[in-house]
Enzyme design. Structure first.
Site, short mmCIF file in Angstrom:
data_model
loop_
_atom_site.label_atom_id
_atom_site.label_comp_id
_atom_site.label_asym_id
_atom_site.label_seq_id
_atom_site.Cartn_x
_atom_site.Cartn_y
_atom_site.Cartn_z
N PRO A 149 5.23 -1.76 4.44
CA PRO A 149 5.65 -1.42 5.79
C PRO A 149 6.78 -0.42 5.92
O PRO A 149 7.91 -0.69 5.53
CB PRO A 149 6.08 -2.77 6.37
CG PRO A 149 6.51 -3.57 5.19
CD PRO A 149 5.83 -3.01 3.99
N GLU A 150 6.47 0.73 6.47
CA GLU A 150 7.48 1.60 7.04
C GLU A 150 7.18 1.65 8.54
O GLU A 150 6.36 0.87 9.02
CB GLU A 150 7.43 2.99 6.40
CG GLU A 150 7.79 2.94 4.91
CD GLU A 150 7.90 4.31 4.27
OE1 GLU A 150 8.27 5.26 4.97
OE2 GLU A 150 7.59 4.42 3.06
#
Length: 319
Positions: A9-10
């Site tokens: 996750p970014e």
DNA sequence: ATTTAGACCTGTCAGC
DNA sequence: TGCTGACAGGTCTAAA
């Protein structure tokens, strides 16, 4: 099911999860929460967390940087940071949670957590992600919202909504909002002697950029990752600002996954390859100039760039 | 004041 | 097959 694939996750990945969750759980009530790895709950103390959250209605889902926010009734909000491997899974009603491992194999329980069994009639085999469940939100309609996290770095916090500003006091502007202007970005670079790579990873400068999109934005702007942040010309600042917005927007358009079918901005329509231009592409030809992409280490993070397109390191020394 | 190593954690993959 | 070491997209803290 939400989150079947493991996606690191970014910002775009968190945005994608937020959108899925919004359509799936807004309006639902949390009946009860079970926690299988206590350190995942970072605030408040576990016992208080459990009593405070039970019976709350999920009123909305938002994102702030890499944080996923669930607005709850009673003017509370949950803040979830997935760090490296945190993920959400939404199981349909009628699944069973099996915690027998806790007694039968305490050692395995330390890493594995509970098992989830589908209703007998279901032949579907659900992803092994369920075995890394750290927190289980049981909804009033019988569904389970699981927070899974093999590496246990993820953190969940519960706060009164009036404290939101204080909680995120050190978080920079949202890169896809009006708050992220070229002027504000330029201001953040003034007097900053660190390299561009570290600068983009600093959440106080811009919220939500991680290792992939930092490399991609710098490639877009043709800037060397070790270039000193305060050495950029106004036009370079503008291009980098544009690069940040562009790569994040594209990331969201591609469903928040960095690997997908893609026709690109810089070149040819790939067949069915990922849309990253440099990240983990070392040894492959640059899409603009054919020079081989290199991998170096900056601030203990692997960094990928095109040594020809991004060769402007010289000005880092002169200015 | 910055930079950097170490800590937090487990899984995967390459090489022997 | 089993072992070992490197590596993984994040962030905080303590030490240099």
């Amino acid at each position: 099911m939400i989150g079947d694939e493991r996606i690191m996750p970014e910002l775009p990945e968190v945005e994608y999860t937020a959108r899925q969750l919004r359509s799936a759980v807004v309006g639902s009530t949390i009946r009860e929460v079970q926690v299988f790895w206590e350190r995942t709950i970072a605030h408040p103390q576990l016992s208080e967390f459990l009593t405070e959250i039970a019976g709350r209605r999920i009123e909305g889902v938002r994102r702030r940087g890499k944080f996923l926010l669930l607005d709850l009734s009673g003017d509370l909000f949950l803040s979830i940071h997935r760090r490296m491997t945190g993920n959400f899974l939404l199981l349909p009603a009628d699944w069973e949670i099996d915690t027998r491992l806790r007694e039968s194999d305490p050692l395995a329980w330390k890493t594995r957590g509970p098992e989830f069994h589908p209703p007998a009639a279901t032949a579907v085999s659900y992803s092994r992600e369920t075995s890394y469940c750290r927190v289980c939100f049981e909804l009033a309609d019988g569904r389970y919202l699981l927070f899974t996290d093999p590496r246990k770095f993820g953190r969940i916090e519960l706060w009164p909504r009036v404290q939101e500003e204080a909680v995120f006091a050190n978080l920079g502007p949202e890169p896809l909002s009006d708050a992220f202007t070229v002027e504000r970005f330029a201001q953040a670079l003034v007097g900053r002697r660190t390299g561009l790579k570290q600068t983009l990873l600093d959440q106080e400068v811009v919220a939500g950029i991680g290792n992939i999109y930092a490399d991609e934005a710098l490639y877009y702007a043709c800037l060397h990752p070790a270039r000193r942040a305060d050495s950029l010309t106004p036009s370079e600042i503008r291009i980098l600002h544009d690069g940040i917005v562009t790569v994040l927007t594209l990331g969201i358009e591609h469903g928040g996954t960095s690997f997908n079918d893609y026709r690109d901005l810089w070149g040819e329509a790939g067949q069915n390859y990922n849309h990253v231009r440099v990240y983990r592409q070392e040894g492959k030809p640059c899409g603009r100039c054919n020079t081989l992409i290199e991998r170096i280490v900056i601030a203990q993070r692997s960094t990928h760039f095109c040594p020809h397109c991004q060769r402007t390191l010289v000005s880092a020394i002169t200015s």
